[in-house]
Design an enzyme around this catalytic site. Structure first.
Site, short mmCIF file in Angstrom:
data_model
loop_
_atom_site.label_atom_id
_atom_site.label_comp_id
_atom_site.label_asym_id
_atom_site.label_seq_id
_atom_site.Cartn_x
_atom_site.Cartn_y
_atom_site.Cartn_z
N HIS A 100 0.83 -1.22 0.00
CA HIS A 100 0.00 0.00 0.00
C HIS A 100 0.87 1.27 0.00
CE1 HIS A 100 0.98 0.91 4.19
NE2 HIS A 100 0.94 -0.40 4.38
N ARG A 149 -6.01 0.75 3.94
CA ARG A 149 -4.89 1.31 3.18
C ARG A 149 -4.54 0.46 1.96
NH1 ARG A 149 -3.16 -0.61 8.20
NH2 ARG A 149 -1.19 -1.75 8.40
N GLU A 203 -1.51 -6.83 7.45
CA GLU A 203 -0.19 -6.61 8.03
C GLU A 203 -0.03 -7.52 9.25
OE1 GLU A 203 2.78 -6.30 7.99
OE2 GLU A 203 3.12 -4.18 7.56
N HIS A 273 0.67 -5.57 2.42
CA HIS A 273 1.46 -4.81 3.41
C HIS A 273 2.93 -5.25 3.41
CE1 HIS A 273 -2.36 -3.36 5.12
NE2 HIS A 273 -2.79 -4.52 4.63
N GLY A 274 3.73 -4.40 4.04
CA GLY A 274 5.16 -4.66 4.11
C GLY A 274 5.46 -6.09 4.53
O1 LIG Z 1 4.10 -0.38 11.31
C1 LIG Z 1 3.86 -1.36 10.58
O2 LIG Z 1 2.78 -1.95 10.55
C2 LIG Z 1 4.96 -1.87 9.67
C3 LIG Z 1 4.81 -1.40 8.27
O3 LIG Z 1 4.65 -0.03 8.17
O4 LIG Z 1 6.18 -1.43 10.18
P1 LIG Z 1 7.58 -2.11 9.90
O5 LIG Z 1 8.34 -1.15 9.05
O6 LIG Z 1 8.18 -2.25 11.27
O7 LIG Z 1 7.38 -3.43 9.27
#
Ligand SMILES: O=C(O)[C@@H](CO)OP(=O)(O)O
Length: 345
Positions: A100, A149, A203, A273-274
């Site tokens: 996102h 998001r 996430e 998500h990441g």
């Molecule tokens: O805060 C979060 O949910 C994740 C992604 O933004 O953070 P991180 O960078 O620690 O994976």
């Protein structure tokens, strides 16, 4: 090459081409719809799929939009041209992954996890730019997480797609939701892309870090400890999910629900998500638990894979509607783009 470098964004956007395409878009939309409708009638017989057995009517209507995803986009259909590289022969499909765009909590540097925060202004721009990058790649079905998001990112990105199909969220949460969201025009269904939201793509749950400032947390607990919580494979943050735990549900969902779509030749986009995407990329690229530590994904950068003969081949990030990106398109993708170019000339 370090994984974090490996997955960086590539190139600049060809926005003038995009604007030209937009101007021509409306003009040629009717033509496109006519061509597409003709293809469906001639190739898949989907237009005659309505059940005439009263007992099965609801069931057929319910599956209607979702079932169109079992149909290859007619722009790719071999019946429309002398394409040699067809789904049947190659069983090739495109897979687009997008993290996102920046959220309002990314902007504030807060741990977000499963807290449902919308995109920031910058995130909205990133999502639109991501859409421009993938605007000539076929998309037959979209998966998003259950979080706004990722959903905003997918929807904003699809406003830029040259094919002009409408992404429509599937509501299967209850019989009533299914029934009330039916579409009764076969032609309209054919111009739609089903969007499936799944919590499994959310996430990672960040436990007691959710809502805390990342810098302040590092100051309080130490940089190493926080890095371990954020990037190690199997150490969870307090009362949260480790990447390994996140992978257990995200990769299982990918294998159970998404891979079969790719196997049947459908082109898939995933907006997530990441960390849910890190776990999926770990699976696709066969990264070890050591290698995944340095894998970082930028917000709003689409990554393209080709699924072919049971293998995932990473192709990089397409840079704009008129560009193939740093890696060449496959022949099939190049033909798809050529057809869009022809339609919008
Ligand atoms: O805060 C979060 O949910 C994740 C992604 O933004 O953070 P991180 O960078 O620690 O994976």
């Amino acid at each position: 090459m370090a994984a974090e470098v490996y997955y960086q964004a590539i190139g600049t956007l060809q926005s003038h081409s995009y604007l030209n395409n937009l101007n021509n878009h409306q003009k040629h939309q009717n033509n496109l719809v006519r061509l597409v409708a003709r293809d469906f009638i001639s190739s898949n017989g989907l237009s005659t799929r309505r059940s005439n057995r009263s007992g099965q009517r609801n069931c057929c209507v319910i599956q209607s939009l979702a079932s169109q995803t079992s149909v290859v986009d007619p722009v790719l259909s071999p019946s429309r041209s002398n394409i040699g590289d067809t789904h049947k022969k190659s069983n090739e499909a495109a897979l687009i992954l997008i993290r996102h765009g920046e959220s309002l909590w990314n902007e504030k540097n807060l741990f977000t996890g499963c807290v449902d925060v919308p995109l920031s202004k910058k995130g909205i721009d990133e999502a639109i730019e991501a859409g421009q990058r993938i605007s000539s790649i076929p998309v037959d079905v979209i998966f998003t997480s259950a979080l706004i998001r990722a959903q905003m990112t997918a929807m904003l990105a699809m406003t830029q797609h040259r094919r002009g199909k409408v992404p429509i969220f599937m509501h299967n949460e209850s019989e009533q939701a299914r029934s009330w969201s039916q579409v009764f025009s076969e032609d309209t269904k054919k111009q739609s892309i089903p969007v499936i939201a799944a919590w499994q793509l959310n996430e990672r749950m960040y436990g007691e870090l959710q809502g805390l400032n990342k810098q302040e947390t590092a100051d309080r607990y130490g940089k190493e400890q926080v890095h371990e919580w954020r990037r190690s494979y199997d150490i969870p943050p307090p009362n949260g999910e480790s990447l390994e735990m996140c992978a257990e549900r995200a990769v299982a969902y990918f294998r159970d629900q998404i891979e079969p779509q790719l196997l049947s030749g459908k082109n898939v986009m995933i907006s997530a998500h990441g960390n849910s995407l890190r776990s999926i990329i770990m699976y696709l690229d066969k990264l070890t638990s050591q290698e995944v530590i340095s894998l970082e994904l930028s917000t709003g950068i689409p990554m393209l894979y080709i699924f072919k003969e049971g293998r995932f081949i990473r192709r990089g990030s397409p840079i704009g509607p008129s560009e193939a990106g740093v890696y060449a398109y496959t022949r099939r993708l190049a033909l798809y783009k050529q057809k869009l170019d022809d339609m919008f000339q």
